[in-house]
Design a protein around this motif. Structure first.
Motif, short mmCIF file in Angstrom:
data_model
loop_
_atom_site.label_atom_id
_atom_site.label_comp_id
_atom_site.label_asym_id
_atom_site.label_seq_id
_atom_site.Cartn_x
_atom_site.Cartn_y
_atom_site.Cartn_z
N ASP A 225 0.82 -1.20 0.00
CA ASP A 225 0.00 0.00 0.00
C ASP A 225 0.86 1.26 0.00
N TYR A 226 0.44 2.27 -0.73
CA TYR A 226 1.06 3.58 -0.60
C TYR A 226 -0.04 4.63 -0.41
N TYR A 227 0.36 5.79 0.11
CA TYR A 227 -0.60 6.79 0.56
C TYR A 227 -0.29 8.15 -0.06
N GLN A 228 -1.26 9.03 0.06
CA GLN A 228 -1.07 10.42 -0.32
C GLN A 228 -1.68 11.29 0.77
N GLY A 229 -1.16 12.49 0.90
CA GLY A 229 -1.67 13.41 1.91
C GLY A 229 -2.88 14.16 1.37
N ALA A 230 -3.99 14.08 2.09
CA ALA A 230 -5.22 14.76 1.68
C ALA A 230 -5.36 16.06 2.44
N ASP A 231 -5.58 17.16 1.71
CA ASP A 231 -5.74 18.47 2.33
C ASP A 231 -7.22 18.82 2.47
N GLY A 232 -7.48 19.69 3.42
CA GLY A 232 -8.83 20.23 3.56
C GLY A 232 -9.81 19.29 4.21
N ILE A 233 -9.35 18.31 5.00
CA ILE A 233 -10.26 17.42 5.72
C ILE A 233 -10.81 18.16 6.94
N THR A 234 -12.13 18.25 7.03
CA THR A 234 -12.76 18.92 8.16
C THR A 234 -13.69 17.96 8.89
N SER A 235 -13.82 18.18 10.18
CA SER A 235 -14.70 17.38 11.02
C SER A 235 -15.50 18.34 11.89
N ASP A 236 -16.82 18.26 11.79
CA ASP A 236 -17.71 19.09 12.59
C ASP A 236 -18.70 18.19 13.32
N GLY A 237 -19.03 18.55 14.56
CA GLY A 237 -19.97 17.70 15.25
C GLY A 237 -20.40 18.25 16.59
N ILE A 238 -21.19 17.42 17.27
CA ILE A 238 -21.72 17.75 18.59
C ILE A 238 -21.68 16.50 19.45
N GLU A 239 -21.38 16.69 20.72
CA GLU A 239 -21.41 15.59 21.69
C GLU A 239 -22.25 16.00 22.89
N LEU A 240 -23.06 15.07 23.34
CA LEU A 240 -23.86 15.26 24.54
C LEU A 240 -23.55 14.12 25.49
N GLU A 241 -23.35 14.43 26.76
CA GLU A 241 -23.08 13.37 27.73
C GLU A 241 -23.64 13.75 29.10
N ALA A 242 -24.16 12.74 29.80
CA ALA A 242 -24.59 12.89 31.19
C ALA A 242 -24.06 11.69 31.96
N THR A 243 -23.46 11.95 33.10
CA THR A 243 -22.91 10.86 33.90
C THR A 243 -23.03 11.19 35.37
N GLY A 244 -23.32 10.16 36.18
CA GLY A 244 -23.43 10.37 37.61
C GLY A 244 -24.60 9.62 38.20
#
Length: 710
Positions: free
Chosen positions: A561-580
């Motif tokens: 396998d060989y690879y290339q560098g990908a530009d402009g990768i974005t990640s957007d999101g939301i996380e909700l958590e409740a503990t206790g």
């Protein structure tokens, strides 16, 4: 927002600004305030979670090495306490992370595992807050949880403490520590597939004064499997001694060893497409392994920690860690694309593989309060050095390319070949040196800020299967900034910023190592303490931009396998958590994650990562039956997919449900029944390898645990 709109000189200015507001306090020693001395006997930070029986902790140090409550940390943090692990039979790290908010466990094959969070690989791991550089980014076998009091997961980039700003998460394993009071337990478990496990845990004072304490954990387990021919055994040994050298000096020495042996493991896994482009559907028990194959791994982890209380409430700590991993294996891989009608088209690929990895890590830091402008702030300054050496060799077997029968007829019988067709491997060293500083500024009674900077020097030398790994980086800046504002006694809003610098081991078509990943990570959130501070909640919005992220580009003339560098990768999101806790009878932790990953052309990227994740578990003390506790764990994820050529592989959304019941017969005896995947859902364990191969997760199973405590 594009990373390309933030020029390098502006990022350098930001880094300089952060360090300028962090480091000058070093010259203000005369202004350090005087605080009462702290009794350090036993432990210097958060008490063990096993002593509380709770699903929450009061503070963590994963983000900055400062003792911060979850509400004081400007990033999302999840903690799997000892009680959670015991309630749901989570005897290995894979099962712990599988139930952690925002984390996916990528079981690409039986004995090598990858982890992702917020869409990207988790490569930052710590033991008691000391980072361990990941040489390959995967874990061999399964790390047992018998050694650990809790597992903390800090989501988002953490370059300040790890040296690399990977935007996924940092996993911090907090080891069990000795207790001054004598305590002991014996835990025996039996279950499906001839599963058996026995663990003994003894702790207490080793001197009459109690100034020397020790703990010993010994255990083992063995199991067959729902997979054809697959069997595993594991042995664990952990010993640790603490000594109060003086009233203000604590010395800790420890070591743990784990051996993991697997017979007939899968190297690679099942083909997911027929030659006509339609998706395969094998019985869950199907395995591509040969009956002579094995994969054995050994983990050795030794550590020394010296903690010293200083004047004015300051403390210093030196940690030295040595990690050694040895692995030897004879493996059998099946490659190719089968014909839908005949099942033919797969070929043999046997190999003998050995790996030796040794790592040394030293970390020295000091932390404490200081006064400035009439207010009290906190500072941590330190340095870190690590050395990693890896040597692995592949001896390729005779008969590579031999046609094989259809998997429906495969029994594992294949003559073991001579492993002398060819040889290749890796031999390299990685050296990291870094310095770091972070300050927690009390700006007003409601407003605080955390600023920090890490400077990293990286030097790598050697080869990886014929390709050079020589690379070096000098004084790479990784700044960190966070602001928190208390709306009232219950709610805090926060925002944080971290830069990303993450070296990569992948190589391009010319065999050259790809440049490091470069980018930024933003997070905005609300943290709350409800129900008399018994329930902690988090709402987090995150945005990540990355350039030069490795993506598979093809195979070279040698089939690698060989690879290339990908530009402009974005990640957007939301996380909700409740503990206790909710009332006196309910304990829970529940989380939801949404993540959208796109490339520079706004197309969906890394589609093997689910857009939606739900992780929820909780227990209820039944009032009508004294000593009875029941609970459930639910894991749900949305559809995932991968494209192979012109075909697409899909795994529909699915939910896994586990149930538990615990009954305490007396103060010393209890039993726990755990049922896993009670709906018997059939699902692919991962599409991490681009949809070319995977295997099916475990069907319905159960185990029964009996525990004696003293």
């Amino acid at each position: 927002m594009s990373h390309r709109l933030i020029p390098v000189f502006r990022r350098s200015r930001l880094a300089s600004a952060i360090v300028l507001v962090t480091l000058p306090v070093l010259s203000m020693a005369e202004e350090v305030i005087s605080l009462d001395a702290i009794d350090v006997s036993g432990q210097l930070s958060e008490p063990s979670s096993e002593s509380t029986g709770s699903y929450t902790v009061g503070s963590t140090r994963t983000a900055t090495k400062l003792d911060l409550a979850p509400r004081e940390t400007p990033q999302a943090v999840s903690v799997a306490t000892r009680q959670q692990m015991d309630d749901f039979g989570q005897d290995d790290i894979n099962s712990v992370l599988d139930s952690t908010t925002g984390v996916t466990v990528e079981r690409a094959e039986t004995d090598r595992t990858y982890y992702t969070a917020r869409g990207f690989d988790i490569t930052n791991f710590q033991y008691d807050g000391v980072g361990l550089p990941m040489v390959y980014g995967n874990v061999l076998g399964k790390i047992d949880t018998a050694f650990f009091d809790r597992v903390e997961v800090l989501r988002g980039a953490n370059g300040l403490m790890s040296g690399v700003g990977n935007p996924s998460a940092t996993v911090n394993f907090i080891r069990k520590r000795p207790t001054a009071r004598t305590q002991a337990s014996i835990t025996a478990t039996g279950g499906s597939h001839d599963y058996g496990r026995l663990v003994g845990d003894l702790s207490g004072a080793l001197s009459e004064s109690g100034h020397v304490r020790g703990r010993l954990v010994v255990g083992g387990e063995g199991s067959e499997s729902y997979l054809d021919r697959y069997e595993t055994t594991r042995q664990m040994l952990y010993g640790v001694i603490e000594a109060d050298v003086t009233d203000t000096t604590l010395l800790t020495l420890g070591h743990f060893t784990q051996t993991s042996d697997a017979d007939s493991p899968m190297w690679g896994s099942l083909p997911l497409l027929y030659s006509d482009g339609t998706q395969t559907d094998y019985p869950r028990s199907t395995s591509t392994s040969a009956d002579w194959a094995y994969w054995n791994s050994r983990y050795h982890n030794s550590f020394l920690t010296l903690s010293q209380e200083l004047a004015g409430g300051w403390q210093a700590q030196l940690s030295v860690t040595r990690l050694e991993i040895d692995s030897d294996s004879k493996l059998f891989y099946q490659y190719g694309t089968p014909d839908r009608n005949t099942g033919l088209g797969l070929a043999a690929y046997p190999s003998l593989y050995t790996l030796e990895k040794e790592q040394w890590i030293a970390d020295l830091y000091a932390s404490g309060p200081f006064s400035l402008a009439g207010r009290t702030h906190e500072l941590v300054v330190g340095g870190n050095w690590s050395y990693s050496e890896l040597d692995d060799i592949s001896y390729y077997g005779q008969g590579i390319g031999t046609p094989l029968p259809p998997l429906e007829q495969w029994t594992g019988h294949y003559p073991e070949p001579a492993f002398d067709a060819a040889v290749n491997g890796s031999d390299w060293t990685d050296k990291y040196i870094s310095s770091y500083a972070a300050a927690r500024w009390s700006l007003t009674d409601r407003l605080s800020a955390i600023t920090g900077l890490r400077m990293t020097w990286l030097d790598s030398h050697g080869t990886n299967y014929g390709n050079s790994k020589d690379t070096s980086y000098d004084a790479v800046e990784t700044p960190y900034a966070g602001v928190l504002y208390d709306l009232n006694d219950q709610h805090t809003v926060y925002v944080s910023y971290t830069e990303i610098f993450s070296p990569q081991t992948e190589t391009d078509v010319a065999g050259d190592r790809l440049d490091p990943i470069d980018g930024v990570n933003y997070e905005l959130g609300l943290k709350s303490e409800l129900l008399d501070r018994q329930l902690q909640t988090t709402v987090a919005l995150f945005h990540t931009e990355q350039d030069n992220l490795a993506e598979l580009a093809g195979k070279d003339a040698n089939g690698e396998d060989y690879y290339q560098g990908a530009d402009g990768i974005t990640s957007d999101g939301i996380e909700l958590e409740a503990t206790g806790a909710i009332g006196d009878r309910i304990q829970l932790t529940a989380g939801y994650t949404y993540v959208d990953i796109e490339d520079a052309d706004n197309n969906a990227a890394r589609t093997f990562v689910p857009e939606h994740l739900v992780r929820a578990k909780g227990t209820y003390d039944v009032p009508a039956v004294h000593g009875l506790k029941v609970g459930a764990l639910v894991r749900w994820q949305s559809e995932i997919s991968a494209t192979v050529g012109n075909a697409e592989v899909k795994q529909d959304s699915y939910a896994l449900v586990d149930l538990m019941a615990n009954y305490e017969f007396t103060d010393n005896w209890s039993t726990t029944l755990n049922l896993y995947n009670v709906t018997d859902e059939k699902y692919l364990a991962s599409l991490y390898w681009g949809g070319s191969q995977s295997y099916y997760g475990e069907p319905v199973s159960a185990d029964l645990t009996v525990k004696w405590t003293y």
